[in-house]
Structure formats: C-alpha cells, structure tokens
Scaffold this motif. Structure first.
Motif, short mmCIF file in Angstrom:
data_model
loop_
_atom_site.label_atom_id
_atom_site.label_comp_id
_atom_site.label_asym_id
_atom_site.label_seq_id
_atom_site.Cartn_x
_atom_site.Cartn_y
_atom_site.Cartn_z
N SER A 107 1.01 -1.04 0.04
CA SER A 107 0.07 0.02 -0.07
C SER A 107 0.94 1.30 0.05
CB SER A 107 -1.03 0.04 1.21
OG SER A 107 -0.19 0.23 2.33
N TYR A 108 2.05 1.24 0.68
CA TYR A 108 2.90 2.40 0.55
C TYR A 108 3.36 2.42 -0.68
CZ TYR A 108 2.83 1.77 5.73
OH TYR A 108 2.41 2.00 7.06
N ASP B 23 0.68 4.26 -2.52
CA ASP B 23 0.65 5.68 -2.01
C ASP B 23 1.76 6.50 -2.80
OD1 ASP B 23 -1.85 5.85 -0.75
OD2 ASP B 23 -0.67 5.49 1.32
N TRP C 256 0.98 9.99 -4.69
CA TRP C 256 1.04 11.19 -3.77
C TRP C 256 2.65 11.51 -3.62
CZ3 TRP C 256 -3.68 12.41 -3.86
CH2 TRP C 256 -4.53 11.53 -3.70
N GLY D 153 -2.26 12.74 0.98
CA GLY D 153 -2.55 11.47 0.18
C GLY D 153 -2.53 10.27 1.05
N TYR D 154 -1.34 10.19 1.98
CA TYR D 154 -1.33 8.96 2.55
C TYR D 154 -2.53 9.06 3.63
CZ TYR D 154 3.37 8.48 0.93
OH TYR D 154 4.28 8.05 -0.08
N THR E 268 -5.91 7.78 2.36
CA THR E 268 -5.81 6.48 2.14
C THR E 268 -6.34 5.80 3.47
OG1 THR E 268 -4.06 6.45 0.39
CG2 THR E 268 -4.52 4.39 1.62
N ILE F 100 0.05 6.86 9.90
CA ILE F 100 0.12 6.02 8.47
C ILE F 100 0.94 5.02 8.75
CG2 ILE F 100 0.94 6.21 6.26
CD1 ILE F 100 0.63 9.38 6.39
#
Length: 675
Positions: free
Chosen positions: A73-74, A77, A81, A87-88, A91, A137
C-alpha cells in the motif's frame, strides 16, 4: 425502502466516517511515518517490489515483522502522492470508512437487525480510541487487518447461508491477506469457531430442532455443549480445515522462511512471566476503562512493571476483570450476542497481551479490532433499550410509537441517546485529530499525559531539531537520557546535535555508544562515517559506511557517503561506482548527483558535471552546495555570467554561513561590478 436500506446506510456511514476524520488530512508525517515513509527509499520504485518476497524485506521496508500487504500500500501511495502526507492520510481515512461499511454488513448478517447493525457501525466509525490507527500512517496494518478479518467473517457467514463455494473461497482469501497485514488476524478462525459454538447453524434446521409448540410457534431448546462440540468436529474438514492450512502456511513463513532475527532482540520491559501477568492485568483493566471513558488518550503509555501481588492496584484490576468475566457468562444465559461481543474483545486482544514479548506493552492502536465487538454490544444494548421503552410506551398509551421510517419502529428515547453518544465521540475524535497535526504538537501533548516517557522526549527533541531549535532539542534529549540511559536512538540523535554544533569528538562518542547498545543501527554507522569523513579519517569512514550497507543493502545515503569518502581518498573509480549505485537505487538522490558532478569536474568532463549539478538543484532547489558548484562551473567553462551569478547568489542566500561564504561573496561582488 427495505430493498435500498443497506445502500442508504452504507452511504451514510461513508459520509459520517469521512467527515469525522476530515481534519486529519492536513496533518504531516509523525511518529513512525519518518522511517516507514519519509526516509524509506524502498517504496519509491516499483522495480524494488520483488524484494518484498525475500529476506531483504526487513532491512528495506523498516518493518520488524513480515507485513507485505501494508508495504504494498505504501508503494501505491508513493506512486500517486510522492511525499505529500495528505494523500497517505486520505488512504487511511478511506480504509477506515470501508471498514465501517463492512462492519455494518457483517453486523446485519449476524444480527439480522438493520437498526442494530447501523447503530453499531456508527459508534465504530467515530470511536475516539480508534483515532491513533487512522491518524498514524505507519500503523495502517491495524486498518488492513480489520478490513480483511471482517470481510472474511462476512463471506464465511454468507457461505453458511447460501452454500456457495465462492463465498468460502473469498473468506479464505481475505484471511490470507489479513495475516500478511498483521498477526492479529490469526484470531479470525477462533472467532468463527466461537460463532459456531454460540450460534450453532443446526438450530436453523428443522431436522435437528427440538422444541415445543407455543401459540403456533416453534421455540428451540438450547443444545448441550457436547452437541455443539460434535457439530464443530463434523464441520472441521468442510469449514475449518482451510483456515488451519492457511494458518500453518503463514506460521511457516513468519517464523521460518521469512523470520526477522532482530525480533529476538526486542527489549520487553516485562522480564518474567510473573511480572508479565501482574502488569498485563493492570493493562487489561485500563483498556476496559478506556472503552467507557476514552480520555485522556496517549501515544506512549508508560506502564510501571508490577512485581508484587500485594499492591492494592493489582487487586482492584483483578476485581474489575473478574466482574467483567462474570458479566459475560451471565449475559450468555440471556443474550448470546452480547456474550459473543465481549468474548470477541478478549480473543482479538490476546495477541498483544505480551504472550510473545512486545516492545510496546500498551497502545491504543491494539484496540482497533477488539473495539468492534464492544461497539456491537453497545449497539445491541441501545436498540434493545429503545425497543423496551417503545413497547412500554405502547402498552401504557393509546398513541402509536414514533416511526423513523417504515422499516422499523423506534423509540423517541433512542434518538437523543444516540445523538449524545455520536456527537460526544465525534467531538473527541476531531479534537484528537488535531493533536496529530505535527511532531511538535503530538509529543508536547503526549508529555502532558506521560511526562516520564523517554520516547516522547526523544521525538519532541527530533521535532525541535527539524525546526533548527537545537537548544530545545538538546534539553529534551537530556531529559530522555535521565529516564532511559540505554536508548540507541537517543545517542544517535545526540550525535546529530553535536555534529550540528561542530563538536565532532562528542558526536563520535555518541554514535559509538549508540552502536554499542544496538550494533545493527544503520543510521548510527552512517552518521559516524560522515564525521570520520569530515575529520579525514577516511579508512574508518569507509569501514562504517560499508557496515551500514551490509546491514541495509538498500541504503542510497550510505552509498553516496561512501562515494564521497572514496573520492577524498583519491579512489575515483570506486567513488563513481558508489555514486551511480546510489542514483540507481534513488534517481532523485540530490547529494549523489552533486558528488558525481564534482568527480566529473575533476576529470574535466565539464558537460557531464554541469548536467549532474543541474539535476541536483532541480531535485533539491534549496541545495546550497550544488548551486555553488554549478555557478562556479558555468562561470569558468561556459562563461555564462548571468546564470553563474544567479546560482552563486542562491547558494549564499540558502547558506550564508557555509565554509566558502567569503569566496562566494567576493566572486558575486566581482560579477556585479563587471555588469
């Protein structure tokens, strides 16, 4: 109305949960986000993705345990972003909103009551205890674990109802992804077995139904424990074996094929099983308190280690837990659903109860999954109370009860109670979101609750250091040192402070102490190498950079610094190799481009040098040294006085105290006079 009710509720939950966390979109990177996102070059390029499935994962991802779904997922992102924290955070908020919707669908599938399911999901969406998991995050694994657990449970219930193999397959797939998000997901099969014990599916089958006729309706008799267990045994191969096989596969990956050896070095404050039992009794009791009184919230709980059974605080905690246990089993006789919810809480909390040593004895993020059971219990109690009052009102008056929709009657007393709970929890959550605005605010707030938290003092010092308030940073580091004199990160941070103050001997001593405490500290090795390079102790510098790279193979900063050390030693080919290696790992590494430009300039490859310097200032417009190098080269070899003057002025504006400041100012003055 009934047909579209679930859609309307889902949309309402999406909207409400998003609004509750809307103000966190302005927050910056805090806490573990620095190592997980900001300083993590690994997630910046998709060609690194295959390393997720290798032993390199731990040194590259900044994760202690194997959680590839979160790391993936990072990657996504960063693709969208880059380094924009909004943006993070978006999410995280979207995942939490999705969790609220899936939780509503699950509650409806389990309880068969739309209003109860909706109320439960509303409470979950704004519960203040969940704010840490949504705001941080770096703690996204809790969000993913719940997403896959609750959807996996939902598909399991559907597979029981519809007998569709696809639903069972989707449940297993969700369980698989949940395990590789966070270890807590391993409790899903236990919850499923608990569900089948408390709500045996054969109660719905007339062939296995024993009951008596009462006014034309059939009322089942509660089956015995032996009958329930025999059902579990008969359903093992059909329903449970799939979860067992996936669990065994995960455990083999987790503890054998992709096990992080650094896990064994975790320093838990609980040294023996007896002190662990006493301390975790306090922690569990405090968790229960937070469920009903979610304040004050705290990022870093400082839990004193209990060593004596004679303390009254232990007996108070034990009494509270005993009362909770008695209440749970008493409710079993009256309401199986509330019993299920209470046991849900304890089952899902068990993986973080220090059975396996944890660095953090207590954390609010551990409650994200357990809180779902409590929210469901609250939802059941609220709607049952409303139903009771509505029935009482109907029996004692000739008027009909207030109708919220044609779908279900609702007592007027539920609306104010629900409004009070939701508005109160939303207010607390919105306020808590502002505490996560930046490191300075978060750790200042934390220290008001936990003044003896060494971690909070260190992180507050880091926040001051980033703002160049070095004296305040140093004071926080000294306070942390009094609390915990054996923290490797603390000595690394002190070394950075002394480096800024140009107290190189003190910096070297601090970095060496950090490495003595934790020999695998890559940043300390790298920073020590930087000091040795400044002091022209080049062989020692090369040794430290090489050590850092051996620990973390994907460390472009260390490669770039090693290139500088080789350059100063005169090993140009080796220096070029290291600069190019750093750039191949991180194309936007401004320092490596600048170092490569200096090397090309010495080799009289002036066009290549100019291109390297231009790339460096394009990547990092506030890079004073690159501006100086570019300005000098443009003036000397391109005779471009206008461009040279611009870059030289930019350099002195960005760093007026640099070593070459006198020469740059003199050159600027000559160019201005010539014009």
């Amino acid at each position: 109305m009934k047909k579209y009710f679930c859609i309307y509720c889902s949309l309402a939950l999406l909207f409400y949960s998003f609004v509750v966390y809307l103000n966190c979109l302005h927050n910056s990177f805090v806490y573990d986000d620095q190592s997980t996102i900001v300083d993590n070059y690994f997630i910046r390029h998709w060609h690194n993705f295959p390393d997720i499935f290798t032993g390199k994962y731990f040194s590259l991802s900044a994760e202690l345990t194997y959680r590839p779904v979160v790391t993936l997922s990072y990657f996504v992102d960063f693709t969208f972003w880059k380094s924009n924290p909004a943006g993070y955070h978006l999410t995280n908020v979207l995942i939490h909103s999705a969790n609220c919707v899936f939780f509503f669908l699950f509650c409806f599938q389990l309880l068969k009551k739309r209003l109860t399911a909706f109320v439960s999901a509303l409470l979950f969406s704004s519960y203040p205890l969940l704010s840490e998991s949504v705001n941080a995050i770096g703690f996204r694994e809790d969000l993913f674990a719940f997403l896959f657990m609750i959807s996996g449970f939902l598909f399991f219930l559907k597979s029981r109802k519809d007998k569709y193999f696809i639903h069972y397959s989707l449940s297993l797939l969700c369980y698989f992804f949940g395990l590789f998000s966070k270890e807590m997901a391993i409790t899903l099969p236990v919850l499923i077995i608990l569900h089948d014990l408390v709500f045996p599916p054969f109660l719905l089958k007339n062939t296995l139904l024993a009951g008596r006729q009462n006014n034309g309706s059939v009322q089942p008799i509660n089956p015995s424990i032996s009958l329930r267990l025999s059902y579990l045994k008969s359903g093992f191969y059909r329903y449970y074996s799939g979860y067992l096989l996936i669990s065994l596969f995960y455990l083999s990956i987790r503890f054998y094929f992709l096990h992080n050896p650094l896990e064994s070095e975790i320093q838990s404050p609980l040294k023996n099983p007896f002190s662990s039992f006493l301390t975790m009794t306090h922690v569990l009791a405090y968790y229960i308190k937070l469920l009903f009184l979610p304040f004050p919230l705290n990022v870093d709980y400082v839990i004193p280690v209990s060593t004596s059974i004679a303390k009254i605080s232990f007996w108070i905690s034990a009494l509270l837990l005993t009362a909770t246990g008695i209440l749970a089993f008493r409710t079993k006789q009256r309401n199986n659903y509330i019993f299920f919810c209470i046991v849900w809480f304890f089952i899902t909390l068990s993986p973080v109860m220090n059975i396996i040593p944890l660095g953090n004895v207590m954390a609010e993020r551990y409650l994200y999954v357990p809180c779902a059971g409590i929210c469901m219990a609250f939802g059941i109690l609220l709607t049952k109370s409303a139903s009771f009052l509505s029935s009482y009102h109907e029996r004692n008056t000739v008027r009909k009860p207030f109708t919220f929709t044609t779908t279900f009657p609702i007592s007027l007393t539920l609306l104010p109670a629900l409004f009070f709970l939701l508005s109160g929890s939303a207010y607390l959550t919105l306020r808590r979101n502002t505490d996560w605005k930046d490191g300075l605010r978060l750790w200042s707030k934390t220290l008001t609750v936990s003044p003896n938290s060494a971690r909070s003092h260190i992180n507050l010092g880091n926040a001051y250091e980033k703002m160049d308030i070095n004296s305040a940073a140093f004071e926080e580091y000294k306070k942390a040192l009094k609390i915990d004199p054996n923290d490797a990160d603390l000595f690394n941070n002190l070394g950075i402070y002394y480096d800024k103050m140009r107290l190189y001997e003190d910096a070297i001593a601090c970095y060496k102490k950090s490495i003595e405490i934790y020999p695998q500290h890559t940043q300390a090795h790298n920073n020590l190498g930087v000091i040795y390079t400044k002091e022209r102790i080049l062989d020692e510098a090369i040794r430290e950079f090489t050590k850092a790279i051996s620990i973390n193979h994907y460390y472009p900063d260390a490669h770039s610094n090693l290139g500088i050390a080789y350059y100063r030693k005169g090993a140009m080919d080796l220096a070029e190799r290291e600069f190019l290696t750093a750039i191949s790992m991180e194309p936007n590494h401004a320092k490596a481009h600048n170092g490569l430009g200096i090397l090309y300039n010495d080799r009289q490859q002036f066009d290549n040098a100019i291109h390297a310097f231009q790339t460096a200032v394009k990547i990092k417009p506030d890079y004073a040294n690159a501006h100086m190098n570019l300005g000098a080269l443009l003036l000397k070899h391109k005779k471009d006085k206008h461009a040279a003057l611009f870059h030289l002025k930019e350099s002195i504006k960005l760093d007026p105290q640099q070593d070459q400041a006198t020469g740059i100012n003199k050159l600027i003055q000559q160019l201005e006079q010539a014009n």
